[in-house]
Design a protein around this motif. Structure first.
Motif, PDB file in Angstrom:
ATOM      1  N   ARG A 249      -9.865   2.941   7.545  1.00 15.17           N
ATOM      2  CA  ARG A 249      -8.714   3.324   6.705  1.00 15.17           C
ATOM      3  C   ARG A 249      -8.438   2.254   5.651  1.00 15.17           C
ATOM      4  O   ARG A 249      -8.266   2.561   4.468  1.00 15.17           O
ATOM      5  CB  ARG A 249      -7.461   3.512   7.575  1.00 15.17           C
ATOM      6  N   ASP A 250      -8.410   0.995   6.094  1.00 11.96           N
ATOM      7  CA  ASP A 250      -8.110  -0.083   5.150  1.00 11.96           C
ATOM      8  C   ASP A 250      -9.174  -0.182   4.061  1.00 11.96           C
ATOM      9  O   ASP A 250      -8.864  -0.394   2.885  1.00 11.96           O
ATOM     10  CB  ASP A 250      -7.972  -1.418   5.896  1.00 11.96           C
ATOM     11  N   HIS A 251     -10.458  -0.038   4.456  1.00  4.42           N
ATOM     12  CA  HIS A 251     -11.529  -0.102   3.446  1.00  4.42           C
ATOM     13  C   HIS A 251     -11.358   1.004   2.399  1.00  4.42           C
ATOM     14  O   HIS A 251     -11.515   0.773   1.197  1.00  4.42           O
ATOM     15  CB  HIS A 251     -12.907   0.042   4.104  1.00  4.42           C
TER      16      HIS A 251
ATOM     17  N   THR B  23       0.468   3.948   1.526  1.00  8.97           N
ATOM     18  CA  THR B  23      -0.144   4.748   2.574  1.00  8.97           C
ATOM     19  C   THR B  23       0.691   5.983   2.824  1.00  8.97           C
ATOM     20  O   THR B  23       1.920   5.917   2.893  1.00  8.97           O
ATOM     21  CB  THR B  23      -0.251   3.945   3.876  1.00  8.97           C
TER      22      THR B  23
ATOM     23  N   LYS C 164      -3.622  -5.597   1.581  1.00  8.56           N
ATOM     24  CA  LYS C 164      -4.582  -5.743   2.680  1.00  8.56           C
ATOM     25  C   LYS C 164      -5.060  -7.195   2.798  1.00  8.56           C
ATOM     26  O   LYS C 164      -4.993  -7.980   1.854  1.00  8.56           O
ATOM     27  CB  LYS C 164      -5.777  -4.818   2.454  1.00  8.56           C
ATOM     28  N   SER C 165      -5.583  -7.517   3.985  1.00  2.00           N
ATOM     29  CA  SER C 165      -6.051  -8.876   4.253  1.00  2.00           C
ATOM     30  C   SER C 165      -7.340  -9.172   3.492  1.00  2.00           C
ATOM     31  O   SER C 165      -8.074  -8.259   3.097  1.00  2.00           O
ATOM     32  CB  SER C 165      -6.313  -9.043   5.751  1.00  2.00           C
TER      33      SER C 165
ATOM     34  N   THR D 194      -8.962   2.040  12.056  1.00  2.00           N
ATOM     35  CA  THR D 194      -8.005   1.299  11.230  1.00  2.00           C
ATOM     36  C   THR D 194      -8.736   0.495  10.156  1.00  2.00           C
ATOM     37  O   THR D 194      -8.320   0.457   8.992  1.00  2.00           O
ATOM     38  CB  THR D 194      -7.149   0.365  12.104  1.00  2.00           C
ATOM     39  N   ASP D 195      -9.834  -0.151  10.553  1.00  2.00           N
ATOM     40  CA  ASP D 195     -10.651  -0.877   9.565  1.00  2.00           C
ATOM     41  C   ASP D 195     -11.118   0.072   8.465  1.00  2.00           C
ATOM     42  O   ASP D 195     -11.034  -0.243   7.276  1.00  2.00           O
ATOM     43  CB  ASP D 195     -11.890  -1.491  10.246  1.00  2.00           C
TER      44      ASP D 195
ATOM     45  N   ALA E 207     -10.262  -7.611   5.307  1.00  2.00           N
ATOM     46  CA  ALA E 207     -10.514  -6.191   5.032  1.00  2.00           C
ATOM     47  C   ALA E 207     -11.126  -5.999   3.645  1.00  2.00           C
ATOM     48  O   ALA E 207     -12.029  -5.166   3.453  1.00  2.00           O
ATOM     49  CB  ALA E 207      -9.214  -5.394   5.148  1.00  2.00           C
TER      50      ALA E 207
ATOM     51  N   ALA F 180       0.836  -1.196   0.000  1.00  5.38           N
ATOM     52  CA  ALA F 180       0.000   0.000   0.000  1.00  5.38           C
ATOM     53  C   ALA F 180       0.872   1.247   0.000  1.00  5.38           C
ATOM     54  O   ALA F 180       1.916   1.290   0.625  1.00  5.38           O
ATOM     55  CB  ALA F 180      -0.881  -0.004   1.235  1.00  5.38           C
TER      56      ALA F 180
ATOM     57  N   ILE G 190      -8.496   0.303   0.090  1.00  2.00           N
ATOM     58  CA  ILE G 190      -8.899  -0.743  -0.859  1.00  2.00           C
ATOM     59  C   ILE G 190      -9.790  -0.136  -1.953  1.00  2.00           C
ATOM     60  O   ILE G 190      -9.614  -0.416  -3.146  1.00  2.00           O
ATOM     61  CB  ILE G 190      -9.611  -1.897  -0.110  1.00  2.00           C
TER      62      ILE G 190
ATOM     63  N   THR H 277      -5.583   7.652   6.757  1.00  4.75           N
ATOM     64  CA  THR H 277      -4.160   7.330   6.885  1.00  4.75           C
ATOM     65  C   THR H 277      -3.499   8.288   7.881  1.00  4.75           C
ATOM     66  O   THR H 277      -2.727   7.871   8.750  1.00  4.75           O
ATOM     67  CB  THR H 277      -3.479   7.420   5.503  1.00  4.75           C
TER      68      THR H 277
END
Lengths: 236, 262
Positions: free
Chosen positions: A104-106, A38, B235-236, A101-102, B239, A36, A109, A82
């Motif tokens: 952010r990751d979504h 980030t 990412k996992s 954090t979840d 996620a 990533a 993605i 981020t």
């Protein structure tokens, strides 16, 4: 109907889809395993979308334009969370850290998905401006997160009818409900167990969420994006 | 629990339905838009609305009646839950009253748009023939059903969006309900996580985790836009599947709803 006058003929749309699918496959083959980016707000320009002399990024037209519109919003959200995780606000609880954090990751993605799907049609990485946010202050951070999530929901809701291809419409649908889940939980962090998660400020008397057109959404997010963006060629 | 009965009800559509829906939709548009528009802008907007209304297909009526059936289910569920003395702890009462208010509004909105062509409200059994013995006296069971109904609703509306692509006005309304259901789902899931002390139940759906299994079947899909994005951005898979909510077909949704219809 507006829809038919503003979208390419079906053979053209189909060709465009095939092109995108091909670009997708090439991208993923090429980038499998790339980590990533980030924190990198400039994601790299591409030759088809060099900045105009006046430094305005044109989102484009048709479905590509709408996908770039979504990509722009996801870039903003991904960059925001981020920063939120990189510099947690004072007193961030473990649960809040996990939720943020979840999210952010979504958003990362979503951003990387649109970038890949758009391939050479993607707008460049946008430069963001969060100078109005106090990242050490919970209310400031969550308050802006609420604005971004609600704006994202209303933007996808308003963009749905501007999409010509059913596949892209479904993709937008898959993402908007996740944005709505984010919005609900951010709102609930700000005012726990109140009605705010689906508050009367963003639902009408028919129980409908907001839907906003690009020309309402882009000015609303402009203060957070340094790069000038034009949605003038988007479907209306 | 008769799936064929629901399908029959939804398919009771005659040609007259299209005209009635167009009429009702034009009326609701007038109400909706006249609030927000200057008088000068109204005639041009109305012309657009009338054109949009005439583009509606009989398939759109199917979608609206399908949605209405689900909203009937949710509406009655929350009406009974909110009325059940001692069921909902005081700290959560505002939440479930707000959800119940929206479901009531959705029923009225859809039934109003369909007019005489609206399907009849089914008779519900929220114990699902005894599988959930105390939905209105056991808070855990109530929240469990709430989160399952909301997640089903989100997946159901999502699955119908493509069927409304030629009806832009109805598509937008459906999307506006869809995201409200997602807000409900997120909060119901957060409460379920809280009362069960289970942090693995998040506001978003991880993989295809969750119960009843058929509500979450296929939500672990990682193919988006024709490409498997597993591994994207480092990412996992957890996620990645959380970042995309997946649709259910009408038949899949009716198979779930039919468990609760007598």
């Amino acid at each position: 109907m507006k829809k038919t006058t503003q979208t390419p003929p079906s053979s053209g749309a189909s060709k465009e889809s095939q092109m995108l699918a091909m670009v997708n496959r090439r991208f993923f083959l090429r980038s499998a395993g790339i980590a990533a980016t980030t924190g990198a707000f400039i994601l790299g320009a591409c030759k088809d979308h060099d900045l105009d002399p006046d430094m305005t990024v044109d989102l484009g037209s048709g479905d590509i334009g709408i996908l770039n519109y979504a990509y722009a919003l996801e870039q903003l959200e991904a960059a925001y969370y981020t920063q939120v995780i990189a510099t947690p606000y004072a007193g961030m609880s473990a649960m809040e850290m996990s939720i943020l954090t979840d999210i952010r990751d979504h958003e990362i993605i979503h951003r990387e998905f649109f970038k890949a799907a758009l391939g050479s049609s993607a707008i460049p990485g946008l430069e963001v401006n969060f100078s109005s946010v106090n990242f050490n202050d919970r209310a400031s951070v969550l308050g802006v997160a609420k604005v971004f999530e609600d704006t994202g929901v209303s933007a996808y809701n308003g963009a749905g009818k501007l999409i010509a291809d059913a596949g892209y419409l479904l993709l937008a649908g898959k993402i908007v409900s996740v944005e709505a889940r984010h919005a609900a939980i951010i709102r609930d962090l700000l005012n726990p167990n109140s009605a705010d998660f689906a508050g009367d400020d963003i639902t009408d008397s028919n129980g409908l969420d907001l839907a906003k057109s690009p020309d309402m959404v882009l000015p609303a997010v402009a203060p957070f994006i340094t790069t000038m963006i034009s949605g003038n060629n988007l479907p209306k | 629990m008769n799936i064929f009965k629901i399908i029959d009800e939804i398919q009771k559509v005659d040609g007259d339905a299209v005209d009635r829906l167009e009429y009702a939709t034009r009326r609701s548009f007038l109400t909706k838009f006249s609030r927000n528009l200057s008088a000068a802008a109204v005639p041009a907007v109305m012309a657009t609305i009338v054109n949009k209304a005439y583009a509606q297909s009989p398939a759109a009526i199917d979608v609206l009646n399908f949605a209405l059936t689900l909203e009937y289910l949710e509406d009655e569920f929350y009406k009974m839950g909110n009325a059940a003395s001692g069921l909902i702890p005081s700290m959560y009462q505002t939440v479930f009253r707000q959800i119940g208010k929206h479901e009531d509004q959705h029923v009225k909105f859809l039934a109003g748009a369909l007019g005489a062509q609206a399907v009849a409200k089914p008779t519900f059994d929220f114990s699902a023939g005894g599988a959930f013995p105390n939905p209105f006296s056991n808070f855990d069971t109530f929240v469990f059903l709430s989160h399952a109904f909301e997640d089903t609703g989100v997946r159901a509306y999502k699955g119908q969006a493509g069927n409304l692509i030629n009806d832009p006005a109805l598509l937008e309304y459906a999307l506006q309900i869809h995201s409200v259901e997602a807000r409900h789902a997120a909060k119901a899931r957060a409460i379920l996580s809280e009362i069960r002390g289970n942090a693995d139940i998040k506001p978003w759906i991880t993989l295809n985790e969750g119960s009843p299994a058929q509500v979450y079947a296929g939500d672990d899909n990682t193919v988006q836009g024709g490409v498997d994005i597993n591994g994207i951005a480092g990412k996992s898979k957890e996620a990645i599947t959380e970042a995309f909510d997946e649709p259910l077909t009408k038949d899949e949704v009716l198979a779930i709803a039919s468990l609760f219809i007598v």
